[in-house]
Scaffold this active site. Structure first.
Site, PDB file in Angstrom:
ATOM      1  N   GLU A   1     -21.561 -13.566 -83.445  1.00  0.00           N
ATOM      2  CA  GLU A   1     -21.492 -13.784 -84.876  1.00  0.00           C
ATOM      3  C   GLU A   1     -21.165 -12.505 -85.632  1.00  0.00           C
ATOM      4  OE1 GLU A   1     -25.820 -12.788 -83.997  1.00  0.00           O
ATOM      5  OE2 GLU A   1     -24.124 -13.783 -83.048  1.00  0.00           O
TER       6      GLU A   1
ATOM      7  N   ILE B   1     -23.687 -12.142 -89.343  1.00  0.00           N
ATOM      8  CA  ILE B   1     -24.237 -13.308 -90.052  1.00  0.00           C
ATOM      9  C   ILE B   1     -25.748 -13.358 -89.793  1.00  0.00           C
ATOM     10  CG2 ILE B   1     -24.154 -15.825 -90.275  1.00  0.00           C
ATOM     11  CD1 ILE B   1     -21.277 -15.725 -89.274  1.00  0.00           C
TER      12      ILE B   1
END
Length: 641
Positions: free
Chosen positions: A563, A521
């Protein structure tokens, strides 16, 4: 002639000369107690005496009459010239003889008679009198008539001794018969107690009754279900207890008799053990063939057979219990060897078919989320992958009642519609719920095409087996849940990284190629700083859901760390993996809130590569991801081999 004299006869006193032992009964005599039974003996001996003495002179000139001590004429000879006046004269002479205990005479203008008393040989007591009357004045002196009286008395005692001996022989025959009957009963009881199964006890009982009472018809009514194969063994059914002697005997615990108009007898005797009554023995026998003296023996036989039946039943039940315990122990051991639900369902279904010798078996599991039963295992292919409402069929009945059930004949008692019963032509069924914490989580259905195939013992055994199957399912479900928790990331719902590594290694051993996508991300730290960590967690969840919907069922998505997310695509080359990664990138950009983007790195391996390890595969994808991040993010790069 049947006699009851023997028990009442008295022996002569000791002052009488004793006879040789061979004729010891010559010393026996009648007593006062025998008075009611004397007339037949007096008359019979008189008939034999007249046959022997009829050639004597007095028989042609007069009439002999035999009187008892009550002045009643017992027997007489015929003489056409002797009339009523002579009878009156004889009665007067007899009265005098009886009172004096000596010969008596009577004379009138019209008739003359004489009488001589008959004395018992033991004590000289008068027991009868012989009278004579004739037209020419009677017997010349009392001595003549006394000789006739003594001659008659010898015949009387001769017939008395014959009767006595006959009575002794009859008693001996009865004694021998009773001894034979007792021996037969003893042997029957011995054979009955040697039997260890119920069928053998019943067969031995019926065979013994057939031998003991060959001219009778025997029926055995059992209060329990038992298939013996003998038409004489029938179930005990209460239709009209007031008029049915079989029902009366069972309920009262006592023997009951019923006499028919033709004189035949029907006897019903309860067959009882120490714990309860198990049935009724019913004997039907023709007129004159039943001896009341046989009743105690018949009662004893019924009691013996009841005890033997009970012992055999207990032995049978103990063996059944032992076998059930062994079976349950083996089933539990086999079930606990596997923690895979599918294997447990398949093994349980196979075992149930074998144990109950059933035609079909179906195991259903309740899906609480969808509120429906799913067929987990069945030997009927048409039912595989079927789903049913909790209200449908026998599974619905078991689900509602939480109780097992048994159906003897589905065709005649169609309480519900059943796809399993209709498609297989089954008529018998036993069913049981699979319970966990007091709730129904599944149902077991076992069927057979023959009506009334399953017994009550089968019904009870299925209950016990369903409990152990339920425990095995619970253990497997708990194990699956624990494993799911171990291999699953709690936040995203994706697999953990170690599970992804294991699966890639496993697939590399059997697949020709595969691809890996690493998803990161973009600016995730900025998202956390701007919106907070809770929003950051929501973004991770959103991206994880997008990945899960964008890949196939056999593909493996995992949280690689922080992430960063990873997807392994077995059997996929890099070109197709790139298109999947692009689909993920595009959906993330369009569907996340707040909007975020992702960068992706793709790598592949093929069987042509030399031992491409998991670490190498991840390294290539990571390098490609690094290139994507340094080339503006929100893009995809494929790692070089």
């Amino acid at each position: 002639m049947k006699s009851n004299f023997a028990p009442l006869f008295k022996s002569v006193s000791a002052d009488k000369p004793s006879l040789p032992d061979a004729v010891w009964f010559h010393s026996e005599d009648i007593s006062d107690a025998d008075k009611p039974m004397l007339p037949p003996l007096l008359a019979e001996s008189f008939r034999y005496w007249t046959t022997e003495a009829k050639e004597l002179a007095l028989f042609n000139s007069g009439r002999f009459v035999l009187f008892d001590i009550d002045l009643q004429a017992v027997a007489a000879t015929e003489h056409e010239h002797i009339g009523i006046k002579h009878d009156e004269a004889m009665e007067a002479a007899v009265k005098e003889a009886l009172q004096a205990g000596a010969p008596g005479t009577y004379a009138s203008a019209c008739a003359k008679a004489a009488a001589a008393p008959l004395l018992r040989r033991s004590d000289g007591v008068v027991f009868a009198a012989l009278a004579y009357a004739s037209d020419d004045g009677g017997v010349e002196g009392s001595t003549g008539l006394e000789s006739y009286a003594l001659h008659y008395r010898s015949w009387f005692y001769r017939k008395f001794e014959e009767l006595y001996v006959k009575d002794l022989l009859l008693q001996q025959q009865r004694t021998e018969k009773e001894a034979a009957r007792r021996d037969s009963l003893f042997q029957t009881a011995k054979r009955l107690y040697h039997q260890i199964d119920v069928s053998s006890v019943l067969s031995e009982l019926l065979m013994s009754l057939e031998h003991l009472y060959p001219d009778s018809e025997v029926q055995l009514y059992l209060s329990q279900d038992h298939l013996n194969g003998d038409p004489r063994v029938k179930p005990l059914i209460f239709k009209n207890a007031e008029h049915d002697i079989v029902a009366k005997a069972f309920l009262s615990g006592k023997s009951v008799k019923e006499h028919d108009r033709d004189g035949s007898l029907r006897l019903a005797v309860p067959m009882s053990g120490n714990q309860s009554a198990y049935g009724v023995l019913c004997l039907s026998i023709g007129p004159g063939q039943w001896d009341e003296a046989d009743l105690p023996a018949f009662l004893l036989l019924a009691e013996t057979s009841g005890t033997a039946f009970e012992n055999a039943k207990l032995y049978e039940q103990s063996n059944l219990l032992i076998n059930e315990l062994r079976l349950i122990n083996e089933l539990t051991k086999r079930l606990n060897q596997s923690l895979r639900l599918k294997e447990i369902f398949q093994f349980a279904s196979s075992e149930l078919l074998t144990v109950f010798e059933a035609d079909y078996c179906c195991i259903l599991q309740l899906n609480k989320e969808k509120n429906q039963f799913a067929v987990m295992s069945s030997n009927l292919p048409a039912l595989e992958s079927e789903h049913f409402s909790p209200e449908y069929g026998f599974s619905g009945m078991v689900y509602r009642t939480k109780e097992p059930m048994i159906i003897s004949d589905y065709w005649n008692t169609r309480v519900v519609t059943s796809l399993l019963m209709d498609n297989t032509g089954s008529r018998s069924l036993i069913a049981a719920p699979i319970m966990v914490d007091g709730e129904v989580v599944g149902v077991i259905l076992v069927t057979h095409k023959t009506p009334s195939f399953f017994s009550y013992d089968n019904y009870k055994l299925l209950q016990v087996m369903s409990t152990h199957i339920g425990l095995a399912i619970t253990n497997a479900s708990l194990h699956a849940e624990v494993r799911r928790m171990v291999i699953t990331d709690n936040l995203t719902g994706l697999h953990a990284r170690h599970y992804l590594d294991e699966q890639i290694q496993s697939r590399q051993r059997k697949d020709p190629f595969g691809s890996l996508i690493l998803v990161d991300i973009d600016h995730f730290k900025k998202v956390n700083d701007t919106f907070g960590h809770q929003v950051g967690d929501q973004i991770l969840k959103q991206v994880s859901e997008i990945i899960s919907t964008a890949i196939r069922q056999g593909d493996i998505a995992a949280r690689w760390g922080g992430e960063e997310l990873a997807v392994y695509l077995p059997g996929i080359r890099a070109e197709q993996a790139y298109r999947i990664a692009e689909r993920i990138r595009r959906h993330v950009e369009n569907e996340t809130n707040p909007v975020v983007t992702v960068s992706c790195g793709v790598s592949e391996w093929t069987f042509e590569d030399e031992k491409v390890s998991v670490e190498t595969l991840f390294y290539r994808a990571d390098m490609a991801l690094y290139e994507a991040k340094h080339n503006g993010r929100n893009c995809i790069f494929v790692g070089q081999t």
